[in-house]
Design a protein around this motif. Structure first.
Motif, PDB file in Angstrom:
ATOM      1  N   SER A 113      30.376  26.552   4.172  1.00  0.00           N
ATOM      2  CA  SER A 113      30.388  25.430   5.060  1.00  0.00           C
ATOM      3  C   SER A 113      31.628  24.948   5.096  1.00  0.00           C
ATOM      4  O   SER A 113      32.635  25.595   4.920  1.00  0.00           O
ATOM      5  N   TRP A 144      34.692  21.759   5.024  1.00  0.00           N
ATOM      6  CA  TRP A 144      35.027  21.193   3.700  1.00  0.00           C
ATOM      7  C   TRP A 144      34.578  19.709   3.825  1.00  0.00           C
ATOM      8  O   TRP A 144      34.440  19.035   5.226  1.00  0.00           O
ATOM      9  N   HIS A 145      34.114  18.943   2.784  1.00  0.00           N
ATOM     10  CA  HIS A 145      33.722  17.516   3.041  1.00  0.00           C
ATOM     11  C   HIS A 145      34.127  16.821   1.752  1.00  0.00           C
ATOM     12  O   HIS A 145      34.044  17.352   0.655  1.00  0.00           O
ATOM     13  N   ARG A 146      34.666  15.615   2.145  1.00  0.00           N
ATOM     14  CA  ARG A 146      35.233  14.736   1.430  1.00  0.00           C
ATOM     15  C   ARG A 146      34.288  14.030   0.573  1.00  0.00           C
ATOM     16  O   ARG A 146      33.546  13.508   1.129  1.00  0.00           O
ATOM     17  N   GLU A 180      31.408   6.845  -1.779  1.00  0.00           N
ATOM     18  CA  GLU A 180      29.976   7.854  -1.964  1.00  0.00           C
ATOM     19  C   GLU A 180      29.689   7.730  -3.163  1.00  0.00           C
ATOM     20  O   GLU A 180      28.341   7.709  -3.692  1.00  0.00           O
ATOM     21  N   SER A 184      27.046  16.094  -6.078  1.00  0.00           N
ATOM     22  CA  SER A 184      27.159  17.306  -5.622  1.00  0.00           C
ATOM     23  C   SER A 184      26.017  18.157  -5.207  1.00  0.00           C
ATOM     24  O   SER A 184      25.968  18.794  -4.242  1.00  0.00           O
ATOM     25  N   MET A 233      23.945  17.157  -2.176  1.00  0.00           N
ATOM     26  CA  MET A 233      24.758  17.707  -0.883  1.00  0.00           C
ATOM     27  C   MET A 233      24.238  18.870  -0.339  1.00  0.00           C
ATOM     28  O   MET A 233      24.528  19.333   1.055  1.00  0.00           O
ATOM     29  N   THR A 276      22.234  19.237   3.299  1.00  0.00           N
ATOM     30  CA  THR A 276      23.223  18.884   4.472  1.00  0.00           C
ATOM     31  C   THR A 276      24.207  20.478   4.368  1.00  0.00           C
ATOM     32  O   THR A 276      24.258  21.018   5.497  1.00  0.00           O
ATOM     33  N   LEU A 277      24.769  20.859   3.482  1.00  0.00           N
ATOM     34  CA  LEU A 277      25.887  21.872   3.626  1.00  0.00           C
ATOM     35  C   LEU A 277      24.914  23.378   3.593  1.00  0.00           C
ATOM     36  O   LEU A 277      25.546  24.090   4.753  1.00  0.00           O
ATOM     37  N   GLU A 288      24.520  24.213   7.348  1.00  0.00           N
ATOM     38  CA  GLU A 288      26.016  24.758   8.018  1.00  0.00           C
ATOM     39  C   GLU A 288      26.050  26.494   7.740  1.00  0.00           C
ATOM     40  O   GLU A 288      26.853  26.734   8.506  1.00  0.00           O
ATOM     41  N   GLU A 337      37.698  17.596  -1.913  1.00  0.00           N
ATOM     42  CA  GLU A 337      37.029  18.116  -0.672  1.00  0.00           C
ATOM     43  C   GLU A 337      36.384  19.144  -1.491  1.00  0.00           C
ATOM     44  O   GLU A 337      36.729  19.999  -2.060  1.00  0.00           O
ATOM     45  N   ARG A 343      32.867  22.530  -0.540  1.00  0.00           N
ATOM     46  CA  ARG A 343      32.302  23.168   0.406  1.00  0.00           C
ATOM     47  C   ARG A 343      31.312  24.224  -0.414  1.00  0.00           C
ATOM     48  O   ARG A 343      31.565  24.296  -1.597  1.00  0.00           O
TER      49      ARG A 343
END
Length: 149
Positions: free
Chosen positions: A21, A23-25, A30, A66, A69, A72-73, A76, A105, A107
């Protein structure tokens, strides 16, 4: 790049890499919101001053943040094009192998392991790893199962 498969392609599939995916911070906001949602207010997650003196040198994300997530990931890296619906079916062999510091970040790296018919749907299993940018070890590794119809 998202892998696009149909239900027929999932059934009996051979193992294949699905890629990664974006990268997501994961920032402190959050982490704090996750603490509110779950009631897990342990100081290593929500108290920057105390956490600065703790074993990780700052606040870290909850392991389950984590993990949460993944839906959502996963969108992708894989789309099941002709599914009318899908559900989370379970998780296997999940291990939290490294802390995720606030501001990091992450992924998803995924590998389709198998797909089998289950009644009216297809149950598929995906090997997952959440990588942390710049870290030697991933945040977690494991397998997740999804059932699509």
């Amino acid at each position: 790049m998202t892998t696009r498969l149909g239900l027929g392609q999932l059934e009996g599939t051979a193992e294949r890499d699905l890629g990664t995916s974006a990268w997501h911070r994961i920032d402190q906001r959050e982490i704090d919101l996750f603490a509110e949602a779950t009631g897990d207010h342990q100081w290593i997650h929500v108290d920057p001053e105390a956490a600065a003196q703790g074993p990780f040198g700052g606040t870290i994300a909850h392991g389950y943040l984590s993990l949460s997530m993944l839906p959502t990931l996963m969108t992708e890296v894989l789309t099941v094009e002709d599914a009318r619906m899908g559900i989370n079916y379970g998780i296997d062999r999940v291990r939290f192998t490294a802390p995720v510091p606030s501001g990091s970040e992450v992924r998803l790296k995924a590998r389709l392991l198998e797909g089998t018919r289950r009644g009216e749907g297809i149950l598929y299993r995906v090997g997952v790893e959440i990588e942390i940018r710049g870290a030697e070890k991933p945040a977690f590794v494991g397998e997740v199962l999804y059932l699509v119809f």
